[in-house]
Design a protein around this motif. Structure first.
Motif, PDB file in Angstrom:
ATOM      1  N   ALA A 101       0.825  -1.204   0.000  1.00 12.34           N
ATOM      2  CA  ALA A 101       0.000   0.000   0.000  1.00 12.34           C
ATOM      3  C   ALA A 101       0.864   1.261   0.000  1.00 12.34           C
ATOM      4  O   ALA A 101       0.526   2.267  -0.634  1.00 12.34           O
ATOM      5  CB  ALA A 101      -0.922  -0.010   1.212  1.00 12.34           C
ATOM      6  N   LYS A 102       1.991   1.218   0.683  1.00 12.23           N
ATOM      7  CA  LYS A 102       2.877   2.376   0.800  1.00 12.23           C
ATOM      8  C   LYS A 102       3.594   2.682  -0.509  1.00 12.23           C
ATOM      9  O   LYS A 102       3.731   3.850  -0.902  1.00 12.23           O
ATOM     10  CB  LYS A 102       3.905   2.126   1.910  1.00 12.23           C
ATOM     11  N   THR A 103       4.062   1.636  -1.192  1.00 14.03           N
ATOM     12  CA  THR A 103       4.909   1.836  -2.378  1.00 14.03           C
ATOM     13  C   THR A 103       4.194   1.623  -3.701  1.00 14.03           C
ATOM     14  O   THR A 103       4.671   2.097  -4.736  1.00 14.03           O
ATOM     15  CB  THR A 103       6.113   0.870  -2.333  1.00 14.03           C
ATOM     16  N   GLY A 104       3.074   0.898  -3.689  1.00 18.25           N
ATOM     17  CA  GLY A 104       2.409   0.557  -4.935  1.00 18.25           C
ATOM     18  C   GLY A 104       3.109  -0.557  -5.695  1.00 18.25           C
ATOM     19  O   GLY A 104       2.762  -0.849  -6.846  1.00 18.25           O
ATOM     20  N   LEU A 105       4.081  -1.200  -5.058  1.00 15.45           N
ATOM     21  CA  LEU A 105       4.823  -2.302  -5.676  1.00 15.45           C
ATOM     22  C   LEU A 105       4.381  -3.626  -5.078  1.00 15.45           C
ATOM     23  O   LEU A 105       3.902  -3.678  -3.935  1.00 15.45           O
ATOM     24  CB  LEU A 105       6.329  -2.123  -5.453  1.00 15.45           C
ATOM     25  N   ASN A 106       4.575  -4.695  -5.844  1.00 16.54           N
ATOM     26  CA  ASN A 106       4.244  -6.017  -5.328  1.00 16.54           C
ATOM     27  C   ASN A 106       5.325  -6.528  -4.387  1.00 16.54           C
ATOM     28  O   ASN A 106       5.043  -7.257  -3.443  1.00 16.54           O
ATOM     29  CB  ASN A 106       4.065  -7.010  -6.482  1.00 16.54           C
ATOM     30  N   ASP A 107       6.579  -6.122  -4.642  1.00 14.35           N
ATOM     31  CA  ASP A 107       7.682  -6.468  -3.754  1.00 14.35           C
ATOM     32  C   ASP A 107       8.785  -5.428  -3.939  1.00 14.35           C
ATOM     33  O   ASP A 107       8.570  -4.402  -4.591  1.00 14.35           O
ATOM     34  CB  ASP A 107       8.198  -7.885  -4.024  1.00 14.35           C
ATOM     35  N   SER A 108       9.960  -5.709  -3.383  1.00 16.60           N
ATOM     36  CA  SER A 108      10.997  -4.680  -3.303  1.00 16.60           C
ATOM     37  C   SER A 108      11.760  -4.447  -4.606  1.00 16.60           C
ATOM     38  O   SER A 108      12.578  -3.533  -4.675  1.00 16.60           O
ATOM     39  CB  SER A 108      12.004  -5.044  -2.199  1.00 16.60           C
ATOM     40  N   VAL A 109      11.522  -5.268  -5.633  1.00 16.49           N
ATOM     41  CA  VAL A 109      12.272  -5.137  -6.888  1.00 16.49           C
ATOM     42  C   VAL A 109      11.312  -4.923  -8.062  1.00 16.49           C
ATOM     43  O   VAL A 109      10.293  -5.606  -8.168  1.00 16.49           O
ATOM     44  CB  VAL A 109      13.150  -6.377  -7.154  1.00 16.49           C
ATOM     45  N   LYS A 110      11.663  -3.965  -8.904  1.00 19.38           N
ATOM     46  CA  LYS A 110      10.892  -3.692 -10.121  1.00 19.38           C
ATOM     47  C   LYS A 110      11.845  -3.777 -11.310  1.00 19.38           C
ATOM     48  O   LYS A 110      12.988  -3.315 -11.237  1.00 19.38           O
ATOM     49  CB  LYS A 110      10.263  -2.304 -10.045  1.00 19.38           C
ATOM     50  N   VAL A 111      11.368  -4.368 -12.404  1.00 10.52           N
ATOM     51  CA  VAL A 111      12.209  -4.571 -13.592  1.00 10.52           C
ATOM     52  C   VAL A 111      11.569  -3.879 -14.792  1.00 10.52           C
ATOM     53  O   VAL A 111      10.371  -4.031 -15.040  1.00 10.52           O
ATOM     54  CB  VAL A 111      12.391  -6.075 -13.901  1.00 10.52           C
ATOM     55  N   GLY A 112      12.374  -3.124 -15.510  1.00  7.43           N
ATOM     56  CA  GLY A 112      11.894  -2.443 -16.711  1.00  7.43           C
ATOM     57  C   GLY A 112      12.795  -2.716 -17.900  1.00  7.43           C
ATOM     58  O   GLY A 112      13.998  -2.966 -17.746  1.00  7.43           O
ATOM     59  N   PHE A 113      12.200  -2.669 -19.091  1.00  9.67           N
ATOM     60  CA  PHE A 113      12.970  -2.847 -20.329  1.00  9.67           C
ATOM     61  C   PHE A 113      12.630  -1.707 -21.280  1.00  9.67           C
ATOM     62  O   PHE A 113      11.458  -1.422 -21.538  1.00  9.67           O
ATOM     63  CB  PHE A 113      12.637  -4.190 -20.984  1.00  9.67           C
ATOM     64  N   GLY A 114      13.657  -1.036 -21.776  1.00 10.59           N
ATOM     65  CA  GLY A 114      13.431   0.079 -22.689  1.00 10.59           C
ATOM     66  C   GLY A 114      14.730   0.502 -23.337  1.00 10.59           C
ATOM     67  O   GLY A 114      15.644  -0.314 -23.500  1.00 10.59           O
ATOM     68  N   ARG A 115      14.802   1.784 -23.692  1.00 13.44           N
ATOM     69  CA  ARG A 115      15.981   2.305 -24.382  1.00 13.44           C
ATOM     70  C   ARG A 115      16.703   3.317 -23.503  1.00 13.44           C
ATOM     71  O   ARG A 115      16.082   4.181 -22.891  1.00 13.44           O
ATOM     72  CB  ARG A 115      15.572   2.983 -25.682  1.00 13.44           C
ATOM     73  N   LEU A 116      18.009   3.192 -23.453  1.00  7.43           N
ATOM     74  CA  LEU A 116      18.870   4.152 -22.765  1.00  7.43           C
ATOM     75  C   LEU A 116      19.755   4.799 -23.815  1.00  7.43           C
ATOM     76  O   LEU A 116      20.689   4.169 -24.326  1.00  7.43           O
ATOM     77  CB  LEU A 116      19.706   3.437 -21.698  1.00  7.43           C
ATOM     78  N   GLU A 117      19.403   6.028 -24.161  1.00  3.17           N
ATOM     79  CA  GLU A 117      20.061   6.741 -25.272  1.00  3.17           C
ATOM     80  C   GLU A 117      20.124   5.849 -26.511  1.00  3.17           C
ATOM     81  O   GLU A 117      21.158   5.723 -27.176  1.00  3.17           O
ATOM     82  CB  GLU A 117      21.459   7.223 -24.862  1.00  3.17           C
ATOM     83  N   GLY A 118      18.989   5.221 -26.782  1.00  5.14           N
ATOM     84  CA  GLY A 118      18.849   4.433 -27.993  1.00  5.14           C
ATOM     85  C   GLY A 118      19.190   2.968 -27.866  1.00  5.14           C
ATOM     86  O   GLY A 118      18.828   2.175 -28.728  1.00  5.14           O
ATOM     87  N   SER A 119      19.887   2.580 -26.809  1.00  3.64           N
ATOM     88  CA  SER A 119      20.313   1.184 -26.660  1.00  3.64           C
ATOM     89  C   SER A 119      19.310   0.395 -25.819  1.00  3.64           C
ATOM     90  O   SER A 119      18.945   0.839 -24.727  1.00  3.64           O
ATOM     91  CB  SER A 119      21.692   1.118 -25.991  1.00  3.64           C
ATOM     92  N   PRO A 120      18.868  -0.778 -26.300  1.00  5.71           N
ATOM     93  CA  PRO A 120      17.969  -1.621 -25.492  1.00  5.71           C
ATOM     94  C   PRO A 120      18.664  -2.022 -24.193  1.00  5.71           C
ATOM     95  O   PRO A 120      19.812  -2.478 -24.206  1.00  5.71           O
ATOM     96  CB  PRO A 120      17.724  -2.842 -26.382  1.00  5.71           C
ATOM     97  N   THR A 121      17.972  -1.829 -23.078  1.00  9.41           N
ATOM     98  CA  THR A 121      18.587  -2.057 -21.771  1.00  9.41           C
ATOM     99  C   THR A 121      17.559  -2.607 -20.791  1.00  9.41           C
ATOM    100  O   THR A 121      16.405  -2.180 -20.786  1.00  9.41           O
ATOM    101  CB  THR A 121      19.171  -0.741 -21.203  1.00  9.41           C
ATOM    102  N   VAL A 122      17.997  -3.543 -19.968  1.00 11.97           N
ATOM    103  CA  VAL A 122      17.187  -4.035 -18.854  1.00 11.97           C
ATOM    104  C   VAL A 122      17.658  -3.343 -17.585  1.00 11.97           C
ATOM    105  O   VAL A 122      18.867  -3.303 -17.306  1.00 11.97           O
ATOM    106  CB  VAL A 122      17.314  -5.560 -18.706  1.00 11.97           C
ATOM    107  N   VAL A 123      16.721  -2.785 -16.834  1.00 16.74           N
ATOM    108  CA  VAL A 123      17.063  -2.099 -15.586  1.00 16.74           C
ATOM    109  C   VAL A 123      16.299  -2.744 -14.437  1.00 16.74           C
ATOM    110  O   VAL A 123      15.075  -2.874 -14.492  1.00 16.74           O
ATOM    111  CB  VAL A 123      16.738  -0.590 -15.663  1.00 16.74           C
TER     112      VAL A 123
END
Length: 300
Positions: A101-123
């Motif tokens: 309820a406090k964070t809006g997350l299911n657990d302590s880690v969130k994973v995203g995939f997108g572009r970092l200055e054009g390069s595909p990156t997992v964060v």
């Protein structure tokens, strides 16, 4: 007279009173100055005067990294909610409900995939506000999923570590995430893909004994507390006074434990440059990035 004093005046005050948000102002832990929350938020949660780096939530961190603040949330594996039926002062399931309820997350880690200055990156981002960023089964599965996705997409993986260590409510099941995440990092290494770790304040406990200290490049934010055991425990063990700044990012850099200490405002460009160098790819112009992001979306 009592009716006017006890009833009318309080009602008028309640009508005229403005509700002030609790987080309207932030007090800098370093200098003690009060700073308007919106100013800190727009400054990537860095106090303008003292340059003190406040903790940053998972969503805000992902926004600060990816192009156009756009990314794909990676679906994470489900795990048993309370495998040990743990209870101390409160039930573990109740603590999880409060954290979600406090964070809006299911657990302590969130994973995203997108572009970092054009390069595909997992964060992969740990959120300290979720039970101290503790490493449990769900967090371990999320980190492993991020590393596996990086191998699948043949892209770099960047981990933002922020944790107090393993989650005691899951006992040995939590400790098992240390070797599991270490094996996943080795899998990425065997695929000859970059693994970059950003150590934020604080990164301690079992996390530093596993994936957080295995990066090809170790970056730390200024002033971040990084270590395995606490300073007090170390002093009691060796019966000596520790040096000034011990376990802080700058001290670790001077002693070879961290490759670089990077201000948050330069972090995104530094990560993008490292990814390009390690992947041997040229920079990509701004035009066409959105289309490139859509083409690189992970399969559902």
């Amino acid at each position: 007279m009592n009716w006017i004093t006890n009833v009318v005046r309080p009602k008028i005050r309640s009508i005229l009173r403005r509700e002030t948000p609790e987080n309207l102002w932030i007090k800098c832990p370093d200098s003690g100055q009060l700073v308007f929350y919106k100013d800190v938020e727009s400054n990537q949660f860095v106090i303008p005067g003292s340059n003190y780096h406040m903790r940053m939530g998972a969503v805000a961190r992902l926004k600060s990294v990816f192009d156009n603040e756009t990314w794909f949330d990676v679906a994470l594996p489900e795990v048993a909610v309370d495998p040990l039926k743990f209870r101390d002062e409160r039930k573990y399931v109740d603590r999880l409900k409060d954290a979600r309820a406090k964070t809006g997350l299911n657990d302590s880690v969130k994973v995203g995939f997108g572009r970092l200055e054009g390069s595909p990156t997992v964060v992969v981002v740990q959120d300290f506000d979720f039970m101290g960023g503790s490493l449990g089964m769900a967090a371990g599965e999320a980190i492993i999923k991020g590393l596996e996705l990086a191998v699948e997409k043949k892209s770099p993986c960047i981990v933002f570590a922020a944790s107090g260590g393993a989650r005691m409510q899951e006992g040995i099941l939590s400790l098992m995430q240390l070797p599991r995440t270490t094996v996943a990092v080795q899998m990425l290494r065997e695929a000859r893909l970059p693994y970059i770790v950003v150590l934020t304040n604080p990164t301690t406990g079992g996390v530093t004994a596993s994936y957080a200290m295995l990066g090809d490049v170790q970056i730390a934010e200024p002033g971040a507390l990084i270590g395995f055991a606490g300073a007090r425990v170390i002093e009691q063990t060796i019966r000596e006074k520790l040096p000034e700044g011990f376990q802080r990012a700058e001290y670790l850099k001077d002693h070879g434990m961290v490759d670089m200490v990077v201000h948050r405002h330069q972090l995104r460009s530094t990560l993008a440059r490292l990814c390009r160098l390690l992947m041997k790819t040229p920079a990509v112009e701004n035009s066409g990035r959105n289309a490139a992001i859509a083409a690189a979306a992970p399969a559902s």
